[in-house]
Design a protein around this motif. Structure first.
Motif, PDB file in Angstrom:
ATOM      1  N   THR A 126     119.251  54.952  57.272  1.00 20.72           N
ATOM      2  CA  THR A 126     119.970  55.083  58.189  1.00 20.72           C
ATOM      3  C   THR A 126     120.797  54.647  58.575  1.00 20.72           C
ATOM      4  OG1 THR A 126     118.666  57.308  58.711  1.00 20.72           O
ATOM      5  CG2 THR A 126     120.466  57.178  60.059  1.00 20.72           C
ATOM      6  N   ARG A 127     121.972  53.690  58.722  1.00 21.10           N
ATOM      7  CA  ARG A 127     122.703  53.244  59.270  1.00 21.10           C
ATOM      8  C   ARG A 127     122.567  52.693  60.969  1.00 21.10           C
ATOM      9  NH1 ARG A 127     126.603  53.995  55.764  1.00 21.10           N
ATOM     10  NH2 ARG A 127     126.876  53.755  54.094  1.00 21.10           N
ATOM     11  N   THR A 128     121.911  52.014  61.851  1.00 22.60           N
ATOM     12  CA  THR A 128     122.132  51.725  63.252  1.00 22.60           C
ATOM     13  C   THR A 128     123.476  51.560  63.361  1.00 22.60           C
ATOM     14  OG1 THR A 128     121.548  49.363  63.410  1.00 22.60           O
ATOM     15  CG2 THR A 128     119.868  51.147  63.397  1.00 22.60           C
ATOM     16  N   HIS A 129     123.554  52.072  65.176  1.00 22.93           N
ATOM     17  CA  HIS A 129     124.080  52.052  65.522  1.00 22.93           C
ATOM     18  C   HIS A 129     125.371  50.670  65.482  1.00 22.93           C
ATOM     19  CE1 HIS A 129     127.493  53.792  68.785  1.00 22.93           C
ATOM     20  NE2 HIS A 129     127.374  51.863  69.092  1.00 22.93           N
ATOM     21  N   GLY A 130     126.395  50.912  64.970  1.00 27.19           N
ATOM     22  CA  GLY A 130     127.126  49.005  65.393  1.00 27.19           C
ATOM     23  C   GLY A 130     126.981  48.321  63.825  1.00 27.19           C
ATOM     24  N   GLU A 131     126.741  49.102  62.919  1.00 28.84           N
ATOM     25  CA  GLU A 131     126.501  48.948  61.399  1.00 28.84           C
ATOM     26  C   GLU A 131     128.206  49.087  60.675  1.00 28.84           C
ATOM     27  OE1 GLU A 131     122.278  48.031  60.117  1.00 28.84           O
ATOM     28  OE2 GLU A 131     122.463  49.709  60.297  1.00 28.84           O
TER      29      GLU A 131
ATOM     30  N   LYS B  28     107.278  54.849  81.947  1.00 31.10           N
ATOM     31  CA  LYS B  28     106.528  55.166  81.080  1.00 31.10           C
ATOM     32  C   LYS B  28     107.140  56.402  80.753  1.00 31.10           C
ATOM     33  CE  LYS B  28     101.897  52.840  82.377  1.00 31.10           C
ATOM     34  NZ  LYS B  28     100.749  53.499  83.094  1.00 31.10           N
ATOM     35  N   VAL B  29     107.119  56.822  79.095  1.00 30.98           N
ATOM     36  CA  VAL B  29     107.328  57.233  78.985  1.00 30.98           C
ATOM     37  C   VAL B  29     105.983  57.413  77.571  1.00 30.98           C
ATOM     38  CG1 VAL B  29     108.996  58.068  76.355  1.00 30.98           C
ATOM     39  CG2 VAL B  29     110.186  56.613  78.153  1.00 30.98           C
ATOM     40  N   ARG B  30     105.869  59.181  77.946  1.00 25.16           N
ATOM     41  CA  ARG B  30     105.124  60.307  77.103  1.00 25.16           C
ATOM     42  C   ARG B  30     106.207  60.699  76.036  1.00 25.16           C
ATOM     43  NH1 ARG B  30     103.295  56.241  78.243  1.00 25.16           N
ATOM     44  NH2 ARG B  30     101.825  55.126  79.335  1.00 25.16           N
ATOM     45  N   VAL B  31     105.185  61.018  74.803  1.00 22.79           N
ATOM     46  CA  VAL B  31     105.507  62.311  73.964  1.00 22.79           C
ATOM     47  C   VAL B  31     104.618  63.312  73.683  1.00 22.79           C
ATOM     48  CG1 VAL B  31     106.520  62.716  72.088  1.00 22.79           C
ATOM     49  CG2 VAL B  31     107.854  60.614  73.173  1.00 22.79           C
ATOM     50  N   PRO B  32     104.513  63.997  74.652  1.00 20.70           N
ATOM     51  CA  PRO B  32     102.972  64.654  73.829  1.00 20.70           C
ATOM     52  C   PRO B  32     102.962  65.456  72.262  1.00 20.70           C
ATOM     53  CG  PRO B  32     104.305  66.243  75.205  1.00 20.70           C
ATOM     54  CD  PRO B  32     104.761  64.228  75.720  1.00 20.70           C
ATOM     55  N   ALA B  33     101.629  65.752  71.899  1.00 16.51           N
ATOM     56  CA  ALA B  33     101.790  66.252  70.056  1.00 16.51           C
ATOM     57  C   ALA B  33     102.773  67.719  69.984  1.00 16.51           C
ATOM     58  CB  ALA B  33     100.345  66.152  70.566  1.00 16.51           C
ATOM     59  N   ASP B  34     103.119  68.382  71.178  1.00 13.71           N
ATOM     60  CA  ASP B  34     103.366  69.627  70.344  1.00 13.71           C
ATOM     61  C   ASP B  34     104.792  69.105  70.989  1.00 13.71           C
ATOM     62  OD1 ASP B  34     104.003  68.878  74.059  1.00 13.71           O
ATOM     63  OD2 ASP B  34     103.028  71.230  74.493  1.00 13.71           O
ATOM     64  N   LYS B  35     105.955  68.432  71.078  1.00 10.39           N
ATOM     65  CA  LYS B  35     107.313  68.308  70.564  1.00 10.39           C
ATOM     66  C   LYS B  35     107.557  66.996  69.815  1.00 10.39           C
ATOM     67  CE  LYS B  35     107.794  68.719  75.563  1.00 10.39           C
ATOM     68  NZ  LYS B  35     108.882  68.706  77.066  1.00 10.39           N
ATOM     69  N   PRO B  36     107.115  67.508  68.489  1.00 10.08           N
ATOM     70  CA  PRO B  36     107.921  67.232  67.219  1.00 10.08           C
ATOM     71  C   PRO B  36     109.074  66.821  66.926  1.00 10.08           C
ATOM     72  CG  PRO B  36     106.921  68.699  66.823  1.00 10.08           C
ATOM     73  CD  PRO B  36     107.089  68.899  68.126  1.00 10.08           C
ATOM     74  N   ARG B  37     109.083  66.161  66.334  1.00 13.42           N
ATOM     75  CA  ARG B  37     110.767  65.823  65.213  1.00 13.42           C
ATOM     76  C   ARG B  37     111.311  65.208  66.215  1.00 13.42           C
ATOM     77  NH1 ARG B  37     108.375  70.150  62.530  1.00 13.42           N
ATOM     78  NH2 ARG B  37     108.770  71.863  64.481  1.00 13.42           N
ATOM     79  N   LEU B  38     111.428  64.101  67.451  1.00 14.68           N
ATOM     80  CA  LEU B  38     112.146  63.920  68.200  1.00 14.68           C
ATOM     81  C   LEU B  38     112.540  62.792  67.301  1.00 14.68           C
ATOM     82  CD1 LEU B  38     110.397  64.142  71.736  1.00 14.68           C
ATOM     83  CD2 LEU B  38     112.120  65.307  69.951  1.00 14.68           C
ATOM     84  N   THR B  39     114.002  62.357  67.380  1.00 10.35           N
ATOM     85  CA  THR B  39     114.570  60.200  67.868  1.00 10.35           C
ATOM     86  C   THR B  39     114.819  60.169  68.556  1.00 10.35           C
ATOM     87  OG1 THR B  39     115.345  61.670  65.089  1.00 10.35           O
ATOM     88  CG2 THR B  39     116.806  59.903  65.955  1.00 10.35           C
ATOM     89  N   PHE B  40     114.372  58.818  69.241  1.00  9.49           N
ATOM     90  CA  PHE B  40     115.432  58.426  70.337  1.00  9.49           C
ATOM     91  C   PHE B  40     116.193  56.976  69.203  1.00  9.49           C
ATOM     92  CE2 PHE B  40     110.703  59.429  71.819  1.00  9.49           C
ATOM     93  CZ  PHE B  40     111.019  59.812  72.304  1.00  9.49           C
ATOM     94  N   GLN B  41     117.330  57.161  69.470  1.00 11.24           N
ATOM     95  CA  GLN B  41     118.402  56.396  69.129  1.00 11.24           C
ATOM     96  C   GLN B  41     118.753  55.133  70.776  1.00 11.24           C
ATOM     97  OE1 GLN B  41     119.516  56.164  65.816  1.00 11.24           O
ATOM     98  NE2 GLN B  41     121.027  54.389  66.574  1.00 11.24           N
ATOM     99  N   GLY B  42     118.544  54.715  70.993  1.00 11.17           N
ATOM    100  CA  GLY B  42     119.894  53.587  71.622  1.00 11.17           C
ATOM    101  C   GLY B  42     121.359  53.356  70.734  1.00 11.17           C
ATOM    102  N   THR B  43     122.382  53.000  71.253  1.00 13.92           N
ATOM    103  CA  THR B  43     123.714  53.462  71.431  1.00 13.92           C
ATOM    104  C   THR B  43     124.306  51.961  71.722  1.00 13.92           C
ATOM    105  OG1 THR B  43     123.821  53.916  73.299  1.00 13.92           O
ATOM    106  CG2 THR B  43     123.233  56.074  71.996  1.00 13.92           C
ATOM    107  N   GLY B  44     123.473  50.947  72.159  1.00 16.61           N
ATOM    108  CA  GLY B  44     124.043  49.913  71.968  1.00 16.61           C
ATOM    109  C   GLY B  44     123.889  48.954  70.392  1.00 16.61           C
ATOM    110  N   ARG B  45     125.345  48.086  70.451  1.00 12.37           N
ATOM    111  CA  ARG B  45     125.384  47.488  69.898  1.00 12.37           C
ATOM    112  C   ARG B  45     124.255  46.331  68.777  1.00 12.37           C
ATOM    113  NH1 ARG B  45     130.776  45.955  69.236  1.00 12.37           N
ATOM    114  NH2 ARG B  45     129.756  43.786  67.720  1.00 12.37           N
ATOM    115  N   ASP B  46     123.227  46.861  68.836  1.00  9.08           N
ATOM    116  CA  ASP B  46     121.917  45.625  68.367  1.00  9.08           C
ATOM    117  C   ASP B  46     120.490  46.339  69.645  1.00  9.08           C
ATOM    118  OD1 ASP B  46     121.807  43.812  70.861  1.00  9.08           O
ATOM    119  OD2 ASP B  46     123.228  42.764  70.016  1.00  9.08           O
ATOM    120  N   ARG B  47     118.911  46.460  69.304  1.00  4.11           N
ATOM    121  CA  ARG B  47     118.554  46.944  69.578  1.00  4.11           C
ATOM    122  C   ARG B  47     117.894  46.187  70.623  1.00  4.11           C
ATOM    123  NH1 ARG B  47     115.036  44.528  64.739  1.00  4.11           N
ATOM    124  NH2 ARG B  47     114.686  41.943  65.287  1.00  4.11           N
ATOM    125  N   SER B  48     118.721  44.978  71.809  1.00  2.03           N
ATOM    126  CA  SER B  48     117.895  44.257  72.634  1.00  2.03           C
ATOM    127  C   SER B  48     118.511  44.296  73.575  1.00  2.03           C
ATOM    128  CB  SER B  48     118.614  42.929  72.569  1.00  2.03           C
ATOM    129  OG  SER B  48     120.196  42.635  72.084  1.00  2.03           O
TER     130      SER B  48
END
Length: 650
Positions: free
Chosen positions: A643-648, A372-392
Motif C-alpha cells: 500500500t502506498r504511503t501518504h505522499g508517495e 500512551k496508546v493502548r489497543v486492547p485485544a477486543d478492538k481488531p482491524r485498526l489501521t493507524f495512518q500518518g498523513t504527513g509527507r513522511d514518517r518523521s
C-alpha cells in the motif's frame, strides 16, 4: 426582499465568505468522506465525527443510537425491518448513518429529522418498500424514505430510494445547507420534493443522482433560495398519460435554480419553471424529450459559493449508473481523524467498539503526540495512518521505563489486538537511560501481542528493548511484518516470541560508549515448537559503535523457561564493522549454541564465516523465506501487496 438578502437574514454565508476550496480530482469527488456543495458551507457537515463508532443490526439499536444526544458513527450491517410498517426512526443531530458495503437497508420504514436537527450524514443505505398497494399518489400513507423539517447541514449520499409510500426524499420547511449526491431514486411516483414553505430560504446542491422509473418531483423545488442541480441523469420516466404531473425538474414559487450538464432521456417536461421562479440551464443533453424546456431569469452563480467540477453531460449516464447508489467499498472502512475529530490517538481508539467487525482507519495529522496508546485485544482491524509527507512528521512518544510497569506498562504503544496496521508513523520512548539510574532501564517504543500486525514505513526509536513483538502465551502464534522501516536501540532492542519479519529496513545499533560491548540487536524467545522466530532480510544494520563491540543477539528465556528456544535468521543483510566476530552470546545461563541462530549470505564489513557464526544452507534457506514465516494456518501474505504511503507518487 431578494433571495440573497433573505438568506443573509437567516444567517447564511455570502459568496465572498464562502471561499471556494481547490477543485478535487474525480475519484475524490466520488468517494470523499466529507460533503461538497452547500452542505460544506457555514461550518460544514461532519455528522457523527468525534463520536463513538457502533454497528447496528436491529431497529432497537438503530433507534437508540440515531436518537441519542451525543454524536455517533452508526454502521448499518444488514437489512433492518422497521415495525410497525411505515413507522419512523428519529435521527438526532451529530450523526453519521452509513450502510456497510451494500448490506445496509432500512425496510418498511423511514428516517425522520425533526425541526432543529443539524449536522447529519446519511450514506450508502437502501431505503425501500413501504408502498401501500393501490396508493400510487401517496394520499393515504405518509411513508417517506427520509423526511426532514427545518433542519440544517445535512448530506444525503450514495443511497438508493425505492418503492416507498409517499415521497422518497422530502426536504421541507426552510431546511438549509443540504447536499444530495450520488443517490438512486426509482420505482416510484413522487421522488424528491423540496419546500412546503412560503419562505425563500433553502440552499441545496443536487448532483450525480439517477432518477429512473419515477413520475414526478425529480426534484420539485419550491421557494428555494438556491437550487444547484448538475450531472444528474433522468431516464425511463413513468408514463401514465398525465400531461402535467409527469415531469423532470420543476422550479416552483420563487426558486432560483441552476441546472448544468445533466442528461434527460425520454422525459416529459425535462425542466420547467413557474413565472415567479428563475431557471438557468446550460450544457445538458436532451434525448427524446417532450414538453417544457423553460429558461428565464439570471438565477445565481454557484461558483460564487463553492468550487465544483462538472463531468461532461454525455458521460453522465455511464458515471451515474456506476457510482450512484450503495457501493461495496463504502461503510467498510470508518475513518477517525486525529486531532480534527478526536483530540488524541487514544481517544480515537476508545471510539472503536469492542468486537469491531469493520476496518477502522485512524488518520493522524502531522505533529507530536505525547501519550500512551493502548489497543486492547477486543478492538481488531485498526489501521493507524500518518498523513504527513513522511514518517518523521507524525510522532507518538512517551518516556516511561520498565521499572514503572514492566514491558506492557513502559511501552509507548501497546497493540494487543490482531489485524492492525500502522503506516507512515514514528514511535518513540524517549526515556533517558543515561540520565536516570534504574535497575530496569528497558523502555519500549512499541509492544505487540496480537496476530497479523503490519508496520509499513514506520520508525521505532529508543534504547533498551525498543521493539517487543510478543504473543499472549508462549505456545500461541503471533505474526508481525515490518517493511521499509527504521529501528534503533542498544540492548535487546528487537525481542520477543512473535514470528517477526523485518524486511527491507534499516536497523541502527546505538553505541553506549563501550569499547567492547555496546549491546545486542536481538533477544528472541521463540517457542521450541515454532520453527520461525525472527527473520531480518534484505535490510541494513548500521552502527556508530566501535568495531567488534556489538552482538547480533542472545537467547532470552523468560523466567528461565527452557521451552523458549530463540530462532533468528539474518539473511542477505548488510552488517557493520561494529558486529563482533563471534556475534551470538549466552544469556541467563542459557547457551546461544542451544538456540537456533544463523546467517545466510550476509555481507558488509561485519560479515564473516567462522565456527562461531552458523551459516544456513541453501536447502534450509529455501524453507526460510518471508512467506514461510508469515503464512501460518491461514496463508497470511502481507508481503505480496504494498500500500502506498501518504505522499508517495503513483
Amino acid at each position: 426582499m431578494t433571495a440573497l438578502v433573505a438568506v443573509l437574514a437567516l444567517g447564511a454565508v455570502t459568496p465572498a465568505e464562502a471561499a471556494p476550496p481547490a477543485p478535487r480530482p474525480p475519484a475524490a469527488d466520488r468517494w470523499a468522506d466529507r460533503p461538497h456543495g452547500f452542505a460544506s458551507l457555514a461550518g460544514g457537515t461532519t455528522g457523527g465525527r468525534g463520536g463513538k463508532v457502533v454497528t447496528v443490526r436491529t431497529q432497537a439499536d438503530l433507534a437508540r443510537y440515531a436518537g441519542a444526544a451525543e454524536p455517533y458513527v452508526i454502521r448499518v450491517a444488514g437489512a433492518i425491518d422497521v415495525e410497525p410498517f411505515g413507522s419512523s426512526v428519529t435521527v438526532a443531530s451529530d450523526k453519521t448513518i452509513v450502510g456497510v458495503g451494500t448490506t445496509g437497508e432500512i425496510v418498511h420504514g423511514e428516517l425522520q429529522l425533526k425541526p432543529g436537527t443539524h449536522n447529519v450524514i446519511i450514506r450508502n443505505l437502501t431505503i425501500r418498500d413501504s408502498y401501500v398497494e393501490g396508493d400510487w399518489d401517496g394520499k393515504t400513507s405518509d411513508f417517506d424514505g427520509i423526511q426532514m423539517d427545518s433542519v440544517h447541514h445535512v448530506w444525503i449520499d450514495h443511497n438508493r430510494f425505492t418503492h416507498m409510500g409517499d415521497g422518497l426524499l422530502d426536504v421541507r420547511k426552510d431546511s438549509q445547507y443540504v447536499t444530495v449526491s450520488y443517490n438512486r431514486f426509482d420505482n416510484h411516483n413522487k421522488a424528491f420534493g423540496i419546500g412546503w414553505t412560503d419562505n425563500v430560504t433553502t440552499q441545496i446542491t443536487i448532483d450525480h443522482n439517477w432518477f429512473s422509473g419515477t413520475k414526478q418531483r425529480n426534484p420539485s423545488a419550491d421557494n428555494c433560495a438556491y437550487a444547484h442541480l448538475y450531472n444528474n441523469y433522468l431516464s425511463a420516466q413513468v408514463t401514465d398519460g398525465d400531461p402535467v404531473w409527469s415531469y423532470g425538474n420543476w422550479a416552483r414559487g420563487r426558486t432560483r435554480m441552476v441546472i448544468e450538464n445533466s442528461y434527460y432521456e425520454g422525459v416529459q417536461h425535462p425542466y420547467q419553471a413557474d413565472a415567479t421562479a428563475e431557471l438557468v440551464e446550460r450544457g445538458s443533453v436532451l434525448r427524446g424529450t417532450t414538453g417544457r424546456h423553460d429558461e428565464w431569469g439570471a438565477a445565481f452563480d454557484p461558483r460564487a459559493f463553492y468550487a465544483y467540477r462538472l463531468d461532461p453531460a454525455a458521460a453522465v449516464p455511464a458515471l451515474v449508473k456506476r457510482f450512484s447508489g450503495p457501493q461495496k467499498n463504502l461503510g467498510t472502512d470508518t475513518v477517525l481523524d486525529v486531532p480534527a475529530a478526536y483530540p488524541t490517538v487514544q481517544a480515537a481508539v476508545d471510539a472503536v467498539p469492542a468486537g469491531n467487525d469493520g476496518r477502522v482507519t485512524v488518520r493522524i495529522a502531522p505533529g507530536t503526540y505525547r501519550e500512551k496508546v493502548r489497543v486492547p485485544a477486543d478492538k481488531p482491524r485498526l489501521t493507524f495512518q500518518g498523513t504527513g509527507r513522511d514518517r518523521s512528521g507524525t510522532v507518538i512518544v512517551y518516556d516511561t521505563p520498565n521499572a514503572y510497569g514492566g514491558s506492557s506498562g513502559s511501552a509507548t504503544v501497546l497493540i494487543a489486538a490482531s489485524d492492525v496496521t500502522a503506516r507512515n508513523l514514528t514511535f518513540v520512548n524517549d526515556f533517558d537511560e543515561a540520565a536516570v539510574e534504574l535497575n530496569a532501564e528497558q523502555a519500549l517504543a512499541m509492544k505487540t501481542t496480537g496476530d497479523r500486525i503490519v508496520f509499513e514505513n514506520t520508525a521505532f526509536k529508543g534504547n533498551q528493548d525498543t521493539l517487543m513483538t510478543d504473543s499472549p502465551r508462549l505456545d500461541v502464534l503471533s505474526r508481525v511484518y515490518i517493511r521499509d522501516s527504521y529501528i534503533e536501540g542498544d540492548v535487546d532492542f528487537v525481542y520477543g516470541r512473535a514470528t517477526t519479519v523485518i524486511d527491507r529496513s534499516l536497523i541502527r545499533a546505538l553505541s553506549r560508549g563501550s569499547a567492547t560491548n555496546n549491546g545486542y540487536v536481538t533477544a528472541a524467545s521463540t517457542w521450541k515448537d515454532n520453527p520461525y522466530g525472527f527473520l531480518i532480510t534484505g535490510s541494513r544494520i548500521v552502527s556508530d559503535a566501535p568495531a567488534g563491540s556489538f552482538h547480533l543477539g542472545r537467547p532470552w528465556h523468560p523466567s528461565g523457561n527452557p521451552d523458549a528456544v530463540g530462532q533468528v535468521l539474518i539473511r542477505e543483510t548488510e552488517l557493520p564493522a561494529a558486529i563482533k566476530s563471534s556475534p551470538w552470546t549466552d544469556m541467563g545461563g542459557f547457551s546461544w549454541r542451544d538456540a537456533r541462530f544463523a546467517e545466510y549470505r550476509t555481507y558488509g564489513p561485519g560479515a564473516a564465516v567462522t565456527p562461531d557464526r552458523p551459516q544456513m544452507s541453501d536447502t534450509d534457506a529455501a524453507r526460510h523465506e518471508v512467506a514461510d514465516y508469515l503464512a501460518g494456518p491461514d496463508g497470511w501474505a502481507p508481503h505480496t501487496s504494498r500500500t502506498r504511503t501518504h505522499g508517495e507518487k503513483s
